[in-house]
Design a protein around this motif. Structure first.
Motif, mmCIF file in Angstrom:
data_model
loop_
_atom_site.group_PDB
_atom_site.id
_atom_site.type_symbol
_atom_site.label_atom_id
_atom_site.label_comp_id
_atom_site.label_asym_id
_atom_site.label_seq_id
_atom_site.Cartn_x
_atom_site.Cartn_y
_atom_site.Cartn_z
ATOM 1 N N ILE A 138 -61.262 15.185 11.419
ATOM 2 C CA ILE A 138 -61.840 13.882 11.126
ATOM 3 C C ILE A 138 -61.294 12.846 12.106
ATOM 4 O O ILE A 138 -61.886 11.805 12.357
ATOM 5 C CB ILE A 138 -61.571 13.460 9.665
ATOM 6 N N THR A 139 -60.117 13.146 12.662
ATOM 7 C CA THR A 139 -59.548 12.336 13.742
ATOM 8 C C THR A 139 -59.186 13.250 14.906
ATOM 9 O O THR A 139 -59.246 14.470 14.794
ATOM 10 C CB THR A 139 -58.280 11.588 13.277
ATOM 11 N N HIS A 140 -58.778 12.631 15.996
ATOM 12 C CA HIS A 140 -58.306 13.373 17.167
ATOM 13 C C HIS A 140 -56.778 13.340 17.128
ATOM 14 O O HIS A 140 -56.159 12.326 17.437
ATOM 15 C CB HIS A 140 -58.839 12.705 18.443
ATOM 16 N N ALA A 141 -56.177 14.431 16.722
ATOM 17 C CA ALA A 141 -54.728 14.489 16.514
ATOM 18 C C ALA A 141 -54.074 15.366 17.569
ATOM 19 O O ALA A 141 -54.709 16.275 18.104
ATOM 20 C CB ALA A 141 -54.418 15.044 15.129
ATOM 21 N N PRO A 142 -52.794 15.114 17.879
ATOM 22 C CA PRO A 142 -52.090 16.025 18.795
ATOM 23 C C PRO A 142 -51.843 17.364 18.120
ATOM 24 O O PRO A 142 -51.733 17.445 16.892
ATOM 25 C CB PRO A 142 -50.777 15.296 19.078
ATOM 26 N N ALA A 143 -51.785 18.415 18.912
ATOM 27 C CA ALA A 143 -51.399 19.713 18.371
ATOM 28 C C ALA A 143 -49.979 19.622 17.836
ATOM 29 O O ALA A 143 -49.180 18.778 18.274
ATOM 30 C CB ALA A 143 -51.494 20.776 19.465
ATOM 31 N N LYS A 144 -49.649 20.457 16.876
ATOM 32 C CA LYS A 144 -48.304 20.432 16.292
ATOM 33 C C LYS A 144 -47.245 20.599 17.382
ATOM 34 O O LYS A 144 -47.376 21.451 18.267
ATOM 35 C CB LYS A 144 -48.148 21.554 15.271
ATOM 36 N N TYR A 145 -46.228 19.781 17.326
ATOM 37 C CA TYR A 145 -45.136 19.904 18.292
ATOM 38 C C TYR A 145 -43.826 19.492 17.635
ATOM 39 O O TYR A 145 -43.822 18.803 16.603
ATOM 40 C CB TYR A 145 -45.401 19.042 19.531
ATOM 41 N N GLN A 146 -42.730 19.929 18.238
ATOM 42 C CA GLN A 146 -41.406 19.541 17.762
ATOM 43 C C GLN A 146 -40.742 18.633 18.787
ATOM 44 O O GLN A 146 -41.078 18.643 19.974
ATOM 45 C CB GLN A 146 -40.547 20.774 17.500
ATOM 46 N N VAL A 147 -39.795 17.845 18.298
ATOM 47 C CA VAL A 147 -39.140 16.856 19.143
ATOM 48 C C VAL A 147 -37.693 16.709 18.689
ATOM 49 O O VAL A 147 -37.331 17.100 17.580
ATOM 50 C CB VAL A 147 -39.896 15.501 19.029
ATOM 51 N N ARG A 148 -36.864 16.171 19.561
ATOM 52 C CA ARG A 148 -35.477 15.832 19.202
ATOM 53 C C ARG A 148 -35.341 14.314 19.226
ATOM 54 O O ARG A 148 -35.801 13.658 20.157
ATOM 55 C CB ARG A 148 -34.494 16.448 20.192
ATOM 56 N N ALA A 149 -34.711 13.775 18.185
ATOM 57 C CA ALA A 149 -34.476 12.330 18.103
ATOM 58 C C ALA A 149 -32.972 12.084 18.216
ATOM 59 O O ALA A 149 -32.210 12.373 17.290
ATOM 60 C CB ALA A 149 -35.023 11.769 16.796
ATOM 61 N N VAL A 150 -32.543 11.549 19.358
ATOM 62 C CA VAL A 150 -31.120 11.317 19.616
ATOM 63 C C VAL A 150 -30.796 9.854 19.301
ATOM 64 O O VAL A 150 -31.357 8.945 19.923
ATOM 65 C CB VAL A 150 -30.775 11.620 21.085
ATOM 66 N N PRO A 151 -29.901 9.601 18.329
ATOM 67 C CA PRO A 151 -29.572 8.212 17.990
ATOM 68 C C PRO A 151 -29.008 7.464 19.199
ATOM 69 O O PRO A 151 -28.249 8.016 19.995
ATOM 70 C CB PRO A 151 -28.507 8.357 16.891
ATOM 71 N N ARG A 152 -29.385 6.215 19.329
ATOM 72 C CA ARG A 152 -28.893 5.394 20.435
ATOM 73 C C ARG A 152 -27.548 4.771 20.056
ATOM 74 O O ARG A 152 -27.300 4.479 18.912
ATOM 75 C CB ARG A 152 -29.902 4.298 20.775
#
Length: 514
Positions: free
Chosen positions: A500-514
């Protein structure tokens, strides 16, 4: 054989086909007549209404122009192919339904804004009609639509919709969101469901008057069912409804019904019933209680109204669909573009640190001082194109537009994709370049052609909320974390998934605190 000859003779006399009538009077071959009638029948089934916009030349019964379009289901690809061959106004039959595409900003503006009285209807589509019963805000039309939209706008504005008093509610949810990300401890994780929970909770607080914990099992099942609806509501069943009878639920027809039943009967109706039971007109602080108050007020006056429980259920569906999927998907696209363009993320961070610092949350009041961040959001909305070709429209009556005939039952596609990807407008539309929205003085350029939320009377109800959420969520995320790819040598794909929308394919990411 004599009976067939008589029938064919009647047909030829009806169509005034003198040659074939004479042939049959001389009794020269029923076979020739049968071949002629077959050809005539095929022509009759394949003919197109006169004066419609250009498109593929031969239309097949049942399939329409699908073979000419190589069976393509992605309307963006269909529209691009048709535009290249037939121009900015073109048409095609997908199944038995006529689709008319408006492929330029000027045409879309002329239709939806200047001729909004005619072009503001919604077409009848099998699955959406089944799910919405033509009720609610998004798919209703005429007086029911006017009443639902007017009530929704007035009520949500009262709750701070599009105004700074809503900011505290968004900030509260962002704090939960940030803390859950922090608990990932720099490990790989998928932000998809997490972002859905955060954004959906903002709608929940306005509709139900409460937010849900991220590990609430009912909330998680609700989001799963909603996600499944997003994936299947644009199904090929809209063009070929008879496919639902194939064995094995190949096209997820039964799944869609089950999704709808769960959301309606396990989430929405119990909440409405609870609000009804505990209704206090002196304590109206969410959408449902406001709607109940308005229903009671109208009931006392005896006036005819389309404010009723069925409309309320459908409107809640619409608010969650409009308020959850688009915003959470845009957040995911932004993080994905950060992974592919780390310098863009760094530049956003520097601007936020220079203006906001790290001691407080970014505020909507900071927006004018963060032009690059805003430009990045605008470029993501353009490049990712969440809404694909836009929500279908219909004309309220047979209409002439630019010399073409637009039948009342045609599905009008105001092709947002054609505008957002037009090199004549953007120069290098395929390139992710936020700087296109920054002028020589470092200020944000407001482009009329940027219409990710569509335009005209049917413009997305949640546009102002979405823009506020995107700014506050993304500035806080960049302020608190640096987002890094799991494997710098193998970045997640930018090839989106069409639902129904144009979504990115599933992906993983790392979030490093600043």
């Amino acid at each position: 054989m004599a009976g067939i000859s008589t029938m064919l003779l009647d047909i030829f006399q009806y169509f005034n086909i003198e040659y074939m009538t004479g042939l049959f009077k001389d009794n020269v071959g029923v076979t020739t007549g049968l071949i002629f009638v077959t050809c005539l029948g095929i022509w009759w089934l394949m003919r197109k209404p006169r004066g419609i916009p250009p498109g593929p030349r031969f239309t097949l019964p049942i399939l329409g122009d699908m073979l000419s379009l190589r069976g393509e289901e992605d309307l963006r690809i269909v529209a691009r192919q048709l535009r290249k061959e037939h121009g900015d106004i073109c048409s095609a039959y997908l199944g038995s339904r006529l689709f008319i595409f408006l492929n330029s900003y000027d045409l879309i503006k002329e239709a939806l804004v200047k001729n909004g009285d005619v072009f503001s209807n919604r077409p009848s589509l099998f699955l959406t009609d089944l799910l919405t019963q033509r009720k609610g805000i998004a798919m209703s039309e005429g007086q029911p639509w006017k009443e639902q939209r007017k009530f929704a706008l007035e009520t949500l504005r009262g709750f701070g919709f599009g105004r700074t008093i809503l900011e505290d509610k968004i900030h509260e949810e962002i704090e939960y969101f940030v803390e859950v990300i922090r608990q990932e401890n720099c490990s790989n994780f998928d932000m998809c469901r997490l972002s859905q929970k955060a954004v959906s909770n903002i709608i929940s607080s306005m509709v139900y008057g409460k937010r849900f914990e991220y590990d609430d099992p009912v909330f998680n099942v609700f989001l799963g069912e909603l996600d499944s609806l997003f994936q299947h509501i644009g199904s090929v069943l809209n063009a070929f409804p008879f496919l639902r009878f194939l064995p094995g639920d190949m096209f997820n027809y039964q799944s869609v019904l089950n999704n709808q039943d769960y959301i309606r009967n396990k989430i929405i109706l119990p909440s409405i019933n609870e609000h009804m039971k505990n209704f206090d007109e002196n304590h109206v602080d969410d959408y449902i209680s406001s709607y109940i108050r308005e229903m009671k007020k109208v009931s006392k006056t005896g006036q005819k109204s389309y404010l009723n429980e069925d409309q309320l259920v459908a409107s809640i569906f619409d608010l969650f669909i409009a308020g959850t999927e688009t915003t959470s998907t845009t957040i995911l696209w932004t993080i994905l573009y950060f992974l592919h363009h780390p310098k863009t993320q760094t530049k956003c961070c520097k601007e936020i640190q220079d203006i906001v610092g790290s001691g407080r949350l970014p505020s909507i009041k900071d927006k004018p001082s963060l032009p690059y961040v805003e430009a990045v959001i605008l470029e993501v909305l353009r490049k990712a194109n969440i809404a694909l070709t836009g929500v279908p429209h219909a004309v309220s009556e047979d209409t002439r537009f630019h010399g073409y005939h637009f039948p009342k039952d045609a599905i009008i596609i105001p092709n947002v994709d054609a505008v957002l990807t037009d090199d004549m407008i953007w120069g290098d539309a395929d390139v992710f370049r936020p700087e296109r929205f920054i002028d020589s003085n470092g200020q944000v350029i407001k482009r009329d052609e940027l219409i990710p939320f569509s335009t005209g009377r049917r413009v997305c109800l949640g546009e102002s909320l979405a823009k506020m959420e995107l700014f506050l969520f993304l500035t806080t995320l960049v302020q608190r974390f640096e987002f890094k790819p799991v494997d710098p040598d193998n970045l997640p794909t930018l090839q989106g998934v069409v639902g129904i929308t144009h979504a990115p394919a599933k992906y993983q990411v790392r979030a490093v605190p600043r």
